[in-house]
Design a protein around this motif. Structure first.
Motif, PDB file in Angstrom:
ATOM      1  N   PHE A  44      45.796  11.497  40.410  1.00 16.12           N
ATOM      2  CA  PHE A  44      44.377  11.848  40.475  1.00 16.12           C
ATOM      3  C   PHE A  44      43.786  11.516  39.120  1.00 16.12           C
ATOM      4  O   PHE A  44      44.158  12.097  38.101  1.00 16.12           O
ATOM      5  N   ASN A  45      42.859  10.553  39.084  1.00 21.05           N
ATOM      6  CA  ASN A  45      42.274  10.078  37.837  1.00 21.05           C
ATOM      7  C   ASN A  45      41.259  11.104  37.332  1.00 21.05           C
ATOM      8  O   ASN A  45      40.227  11.343  37.968  1.00 21.05           O
ATOM      9  N   ALA A  46      41.549  11.714  36.177  1.00 18.22           N
ATOM     10  CA  ALA A  46      40.685  12.753  35.603  1.00 18.22           C
ATOM     11  C   ALA A  46      39.342  12.191  35.162  1.00 18.22           C
ATOM     12  O   ALA A  46      38.342  12.913  35.141  1.00 18.22           O
TER      13      ALA A  46
ATOM     14  N   VAL B 162      46.184   4.525  42.822  1.00 18.31           N
ATOM     15  CA  VAL B 162      47.570   4.095  42.939  1.00 18.31           C
ATOM     16  C   VAL B 162      47.811   3.087  41.817  1.00 18.31           C
ATOM     17  O   VAL B 162      47.165   2.045  41.755  1.00 18.31           O
ATOM     18  N   LEU B 163      48.712   3.443  40.926  1.00 17.57           N
ATOM     19  CA  LEU B 163      49.094   2.578  39.814  1.00 17.57           C
ATOM     20  C   LEU B 163      50.304   1.773  40.247  1.00 17.57           C
ATOM     21  O   LEU B 163      51.226   2.319  40.850  1.00 17.57           O
ATOM     22  N   TYR B 164      50.304   0.469  39.976  1.00 19.36           N
ATOM     23  CA  TYR B 164      51.459  -0.343  40.333  1.00 19.36           C
ATOM     24  C   TYR B 164      51.759  -1.351  39.234  1.00 19.36           C
ATOM     25  O   TYR B 164      50.876  -1.714  38.460  1.00 19.36           O
ATOM     26  N   MET B 165      53.023  -1.757  39.170  1.00 21.99           N
ATOM     27  CA  MET B 165      53.418  -2.753  38.178  1.00 21.99           C
ATOM     28  C   MET B 165      53.375  -4.131  38.809  1.00 21.99           C
ATOM     29  O   MET B 165      53.897  -4.352  39.894  1.00 21.99           O
ATOM     30  N   ARG B 166      52.731  -5.046  38.109  1.00 21.32           N
ATOM     31  CA  ARG B 166      52.624  -6.430  38.578  1.00 21.32           C
ATOM     32  C   ARG B 166      53.854  -7.214  38.131  1.00 21.32           C
ATOM     33  O   ARG B 166      54.586  -6.774  37.261  1.00 21.32           O
ATOM     34  N   ARG B 167      54.073  -8.372  38.736  1.00 21.24           N
ATOM     35  CA  ARG B 167      55.248  -9.189  38.416  1.00 21.24           C
ATOM     36  C   ARG B 167      55.312  -9.581  36.947  1.00 21.24           C
ATOM     37  O   ARG B 167      56.382  -9.740  36.387  1.00 21.24           O
TER      38      ARG B 167
ATOM     39  N   PRO C  48      41.392   3.626  46.379  1.00 18.49           N
ATOM     40  CA  PRO C  48      41.073   3.692  47.809  1.00 18.49           C
ATOM     41  C   PRO C  48      39.641   4.164  48.040  1.00 18.49           C
ATOM     42  O   PRO C  48      39.144   5.021  47.325  1.00 18.49           O
ATOM     43  N   GLU C  49      39.007   3.569  49.031  1.00 26.66           N
ATOM     44  CA  GLU C  49      37.673   3.990  49.451  1.00 26.66           C
ATOM     45  C   GLU C  49      37.673   4.163  50.951  1.00 26.66           C
ATOM     46  O   GLU C  49      38.307   3.397  51.659  1.00 26.66           O
ATOM     47  N   ILE C  50      36.942   5.133  51.424  1.00 32.59           N
ATOM     48  CA  ILE C  50      36.832   5.372  52.852  1.00 32.59           C
ATOM     49  C   ILE C  50      35.660   4.538  53.352  1.00 32.59           C
ATOM     50  O   ILE C  50      34.555   4.634  52.863  1.00 32.59           O
TER      51      ILE C  50
END
Length: 191
Positions: free
Chosen positions: A165-167, A174-179, A188-190
């Motif tokens: 949850f970004n303060a 969602v944080l992810y590592m790229r190659r 995400p957006e609804i």
């Protein structure tokens, strides 16, 4: 006579010795995927052994990645032997290839209707089983900024992604590592 060039298969291992038998097994099996999908530019197979896996059936991991013009297909499976993990990942990849080929636009150009153009005998038609959620996990989210999320992701040993949850924005991210080793954030957006 036209000679077809096969794509080089790159095999990487982690905590596992790549024996000649295993190497030949993987190359032989992955080469057969070309008959299903000809536009492959890169084939990568990652094999690993996780000594600390909770379940003995999840200790060996096989991940197959196929890259081509406009697509990336990836499958990963775990098993109690590296050979069965490779076989399971190959089966999953074949299903993904069938799904991918089914979604690609193909023009008929002859004015036929779809029903007339498709003549598939019923016994050849397969319905992929819907995936079943076998585990649900709940956890408390502590508001944090992006840098804290990166540190937490590293501390937990998560290699693929980290939900937080970004303060600063009051949103789930969602944080992810790229190659290339850098990080990306999905917001995400609804819709």
């Amino acid at each position: 006579m036209e000679v077809k060039m096969t794509v080089k298969i790159e095999i990487f291992t982690k905590n596992l010795e790549l024996t000649e038998r295993l190497n030949n097994y993987v190359e032989t099996k992955v080469e057969k995927l070309e008959k299903f999908l000809e536009e492959v530019d890169e084939s990568r197979v990652d094999l690993s052994h996780a000594k600390t896996a909770r379940n003995a059936n999840d200790r060996y991991v096989a991940q197959i990645t196929l890259r081509g013009r406009g697509f990336i297909l990836r499958s990963e499976e775990r098993s109690d032997s590296i050979f069965s993990a490779v076989d399971a990942a190959l089966d999953k990849m074949r299903r993904q290839i069938r799904r991918y080929k089914g979604k690609r636009p193909r023009g008929r150009g002859d004015g036929q209707t779809i029903a007339a153009a498709i003549e598939v005998p019923e016994e050849d038609y397969e319905i992929d089983e819907l995936p079943i959620v076998v585990r649900r996990k709940r956890f408390m989210l502590t508001p944090m900024d992006e840098q804290e999320a990166i540190e937490q992701m590293k501390l937990l040993g998560h290699e693929n992604f980290f939900v937080f949850f970004n303060a600063n924005t009051n949103e789930f991210n969602v944080l992810y590592m790229r190659r290339d080793g850098s990080y990306g954030i999905i917001i995400p957006e609804i819709g």
